[in-house]
Design a protein around this motif. Structure first.
Motif, PDB file in Angstrom:
ATOM      1  N   ILE A 149      -3.662   7.627  -7.947  1.00 21.71           N
ATOM      2  CA  ILE A 149      -3.448   8.786  -7.180  1.00 21.71           C
ATOM      3  C   ILE A 149      -1.888   9.226  -7.321  1.00 21.71           C
ATOM      4  O   ILE A 149      -1.234   8.427  -7.688  1.00 21.71           O
ATOM      5  CB  ILE A 149      -3.693   8.587  -5.712  1.00 21.71           C
ATOM      6  N   ASP A 150      -1.576  10.551  -7.075  1.00 23.60           N
ATOM      7  CA  ASP A 150      -0.280  10.969  -7.146  1.00 23.60           C
ATOM      8  C   ASP A 150       0.359  10.640  -5.762  1.00 23.60           C
ATOM      9  O   ASP A 150      -0.169  10.060  -4.806  1.00 23.60           O
ATOM     10  CB  ASP A 150      -0.103  12.334  -7.581  1.00 23.60           C
ATOM     11  N   ALA A 151       1.685  11.118  -5.503  1.00 22.50           N
ATOM     12  CA  ALA A 151       2.337  10.928  -4.357  1.00 22.50           C
ATOM     13  C   ALA A 151       1.863  11.844  -3.294  1.00 22.50           C
ATOM     14  O   ALA A 151       2.200  11.564  -2.191  1.00 22.50           O
ATOM     15  CB  ALA A 151       3.806  11.017  -4.622  1.00 22.50           C
ATOM     16  N   MET A 152       0.936  12.558  -3.568  1.00 27.31           N
ATOM     17  CA  MET A 152       0.181  13.501  -2.374  1.00 27.31           C
ATOM     18  C   MET A 152      -1.217  12.915  -2.219  1.00 27.31           C
ATOM     19  O   MET A 152      -1.872  13.474  -1.734  1.00 27.31           O
ATOM     20  CB  MET A 152       0.092  14.913  -3.012  1.00 27.31           C
ATOM     21  N   PHE A 163       7.762   6.840   4.947  1.00 23.61           N
ATOM     22  CA  PHE A 163       6.663   8.076   5.390  1.00 23.61           C
ATOM     23  C   PHE A 163       5.600   7.856   5.933  1.00 23.61           C
ATOM     24  O   PHE A 163       4.594   7.585   5.511  1.00 23.61           O
ATOM     25  CB  PHE A 163       6.510   8.840   3.739  1.00 23.61           C
ATOM     26  N   PRO A 164       5.956   8.115   7.332  1.00 23.48           N
ATOM     27  CA  PRO A 164       4.700   7.473   8.303  1.00 23.48           C
ATOM     28  C   PRO A 164       3.340   8.359   7.875  1.00 23.48           C
ATOM     29  O   PRO A 164       2.018   7.604   7.850  1.00 23.48           O
ATOM     30  CB  PRO A 164       5.314   8.064   9.651  1.00 23.48           C
ATOM     31  N   GLY A 165       3.572   9.646   7.320  1.00 23.98           N
ATOM     32  CA  GLY A 165       2.378  10.082   6.738  1.00 23.98           C
ATOM     33  C   GLY A 165       1.720  11.336   7.741  1.00 23.98           C
ATOM     34  O   GLY A 165       1.619  11.229   9.058  1.00 23.98           O
ATOM     35  N   PRO A 166       1.116  12.266   7.133  1.00 30.80           N
ATOM     36  CA  PRO A 166       0.586  13.633   7.986  1.00 30.80           C
ATOM     37  C   PRO A 166      -0.696  13.199   8.717  1.00 30.80           C
ATOM     38  O   PRO A 166      -1.324  13.838   9.606  1.00 30.80           O
ATOM     39  CB  PRO A 166       0.038  14.416   6.899  1.00 30.80           C
ATOM     40  N   GLY A 200       0.647  -1.273  -0.208  1.00 31.46           N
ATOM     41  CA  GLY A 200       0.053  -0.143   0.002  1.00 31.46           C
ATOM     42  C   GLY A 200       0.812   1.456  -0.020  1.00 31.46           C
ATOM     43  O   GLY A 200       2.135   1.411   0.465  1.00 31.46           O
ATOM     44  N   PHE A 201       0.308   2.267  -0.368  1.00 28.97           N
ATOM     45  CA  PHE A 201       0.822   3.569  -0.607  1.00 28.97           C
ATOM     46  C   PHE A 201      -0.294   4.918  -0.686  1.00 28.97           C
ATOM     47  O   PHE A 201      -1.149   4.751  -1.435  1.00 28.97           O
ATOM     48  CB  PHE A 201       1.625   3.787  -1.810  1.00 28.97           C
ATOM     49  N   GLY A 202      -0.112   5.587   0.441  1.00 30.50           N
ATOM     50  CA  GLY A 202      -1.118   6.906   0.179  1.00 30.50           C
ATOM     51  C   GLY A 202      -2.527   6.281   0.141  1.00 30.50           C
ATOM     52  O   GLY A 202      -3.188   7.157  -0.488  1.00 30.50           O
ATOM     53  N   GLY A 203      -3.124   5.381   0.744  1.00 30.46           N
ATOM     54  CA  GLY A 203      -4.567   5.132   0.515  1.00 30.46           C
ATOM     55  C   GLY A 203      -4.855   4.137  -0.634  1.00 30.46           C
ATOM     56  O   GLY A 203      -5.883   3.277  -0.584  1.00 30.46           O
TER      57      GLY A 203
END
Lengths: 225, 244
Positions: free
Chosen positions: B81-84, A78-81, A26-29
């Motif tokens: 999605i992008d990296a953000m 990147f633990p994430g915001p 997984g990455f960013g959702g």
């Protein structure tokens, strides 16, 4: 032949012991094995070492495991915001963190998968990532030695799985999943769709069945954020 | 207050480029057909300002080459999605791959240009962009160190000075480093500066600014090669933003 398909999420994670090292795709959702994560939460395992790019989106993804204090160490880039549960545990020193540059995280897992004992890279030279690592000059460039990352389990989110364990992924939900699938002793895939052997065109297989040990069908979950 | 401080205070009040204008100027550094990675912050705005006559293939470290505009409401797909984490679209000719290949591209010198934001850049091109000293929480590196180590050309877009007036272009970085001697060019709200073997070369200044004024707000010596022109921004046509 040993059957790889399991009928329930709880059954497929039943033998994951306390203290296990687990990779989570997984990455960013996108591409998180959220159903498997929830099953681990229900099982109540403790002292997990988690290897994952991110550390959760509020109560979603790994956030749930940090909320229940099931993870003692994380290897992440990147633990994430929105990883508030992780940040609280981290601030309270209930969890330790090794921060790894994202591509180096990939390559360290790939080294484990490929039977390599490590590699030299220019990434991180002169930064705090290099602390405690062997440094040498190769081809005129300063490099540091990076070691493989192994795991007991990899939890993978796939789009399609055949009953043998050949996998495909949807769009950018692929991300870390194929790499982690190759790097663990036991790879467990949750797939949106389970299809008969032979129904995925061999040239479209993204993770070959040899890397996949258990499969469970589950409708994927996304967390906004 | 000493004279120099009064002078600097006056300088800090002079008009500069906006964040959008920094992005617009940086967009002019991208060659037609380039494979490009855009980082968080100002660099992410660059996609809105590409000259109409060029095509650039945007790379995202989660495994996309050929990212198009952001998805419109109703069009969002959270597997794309992008990296953000922002839902995006694909342009014709796009491809999708896993994260290791995405970073093989960043690290292995396959990307033509990467554009990152930064807290500090040193006169040698050292980059410090991932962590503020003393900040709360764990911080996060993400793809920045791989990108810094491997892009053929690394451009930094940032404000020239920090909010407290401190120089961000410095002799030596005091913030945690992302990479050594990796920055090639800086585009700020005051100037375009190239990092050369002989030091920092001031290539352009913002409208109404002199090289001497820019030097006053820079923490490392700048050299010039002849007359330094002002940054020229092409007029942005209405509607171009949405269609790119």
């Amino acid at each position: 032949m040993k059957k790889k398909v399991y009928s329930s999420l709880d059954e497929v994670v039943a033998d994951v012991p306390d203290g296990a090292r687990v990779m989570f795709g997984g990455f960013g959702g996108a591409g998180f094995p959220n159903n498997l994560i929830q099953a681990l939460v229900r099982k109540g395992v403790k002292n997990i070492t988690a290897i994952s790019n991110n550390c959760g989106t509020r109560d979603g993804e790994l956030g749930l495991m940090f909320k229940h204090n099931q993870i003692k160490h994380v290897i992440a880039s990147f633990p994430g915001p929105h990883a508030n549960h992780f940040q609280e545990r981290f601030a309270a020193r209930e969890v330790t963190l090794e921060l790894v540059p994202q591509g180096i995280l990939c390559e360290r897992m790939r080294a484990a998968a490929a039977g390599l004992q490590g590699f030299y890279t220019t990434v991180g030279v002169g930064t705090e990532v290099a602390d405690g690592k062997e440094e040498r000059v190769l081809d005129g460039k300063r490099c540091i030695l990076e070691m493989p990352i192994h795991a007991d389990y990899a939890f993978i989110k796939a789009q399609k799985a055949d009953e043998l364990g050949n996998l495909t992924y949807r769009l950018a939900a692929r991300n870390f999943n194929p790499i982690m699938a190759m790097a663990a002793n036991t790879t467990i895939a949750e797939a949106e769709e389970l299809v008969p052997v032979g129904s995925i065109n061999p040239v479209h297989v993204m993770t070959p069945a040899i890397f996949v040990h258990r499969i469970v069908q589950a409708k994927g979950l996304h967390y906004a954020g | 207050m000493p004279d120099s401080a009064v002078q600097e205070k006056a300088l800090l009040d002079k008009p500069r480029l906006t964040r959008e204008q920094i992005a617009q100027r940086a967009a002019l550094e991208l060659p037609d057909g380039a494979y490009v990675n855009l980082g968080w912050g100002i660099p992410n705005l660059i996609a809105n300002y590409l000259p109409k006559e060029i095509t650039v293939y945007f790379h995202s470290e989660n495994g996309i080459l050929g990212m198009g505009r952001r998805a419109r409401p109703g069009e969002e797909d959270y597997d794309l999605i992008d990296a953000m984490k922002v839902p995006v679209t694909l342009i014709p000719g796009a491809s999708i791959f896993h994260q290791a290949d995405a970073h093989l591209m960043t690290r292995g010198g396959h990307l033509d240009v990467a554009v990152l934001g930064s807290f500090q850049v040193s006169e040698k091109g050292d980059l410090a962009n991932w962590k503020i000293p003393g900040a709360k929480g764990s911080g996060g590196i993400g793809g920045a160190m791989d990108i810094a180590a491997g892009a053929k050309k690394l451009i930094v877009c940032m404000e020239h000075v920090a909010r407290d007036g401190a120089a961000k272009i410095v002799k030596k970085c005091t913030y945690p480093l992302t990479g050594l001697a990796c920055v090639d060019t800086m585009v700020t709200d005051l100037a375009v500066i190239d990092v050369m073997s002989e030091g920092l070369v001031l290539r352009e200044v913002a409208r109404g600014w002199t090289p001497e004024e820019v030097q006053k707000l820079t923490g490392a010596p700048l050299t010039t090669k002849g007359r330094v022109p002002e940054i020229h921004l092409p007029r942005v046509l209405p509607g171009l933003l949405e269609e790119k």
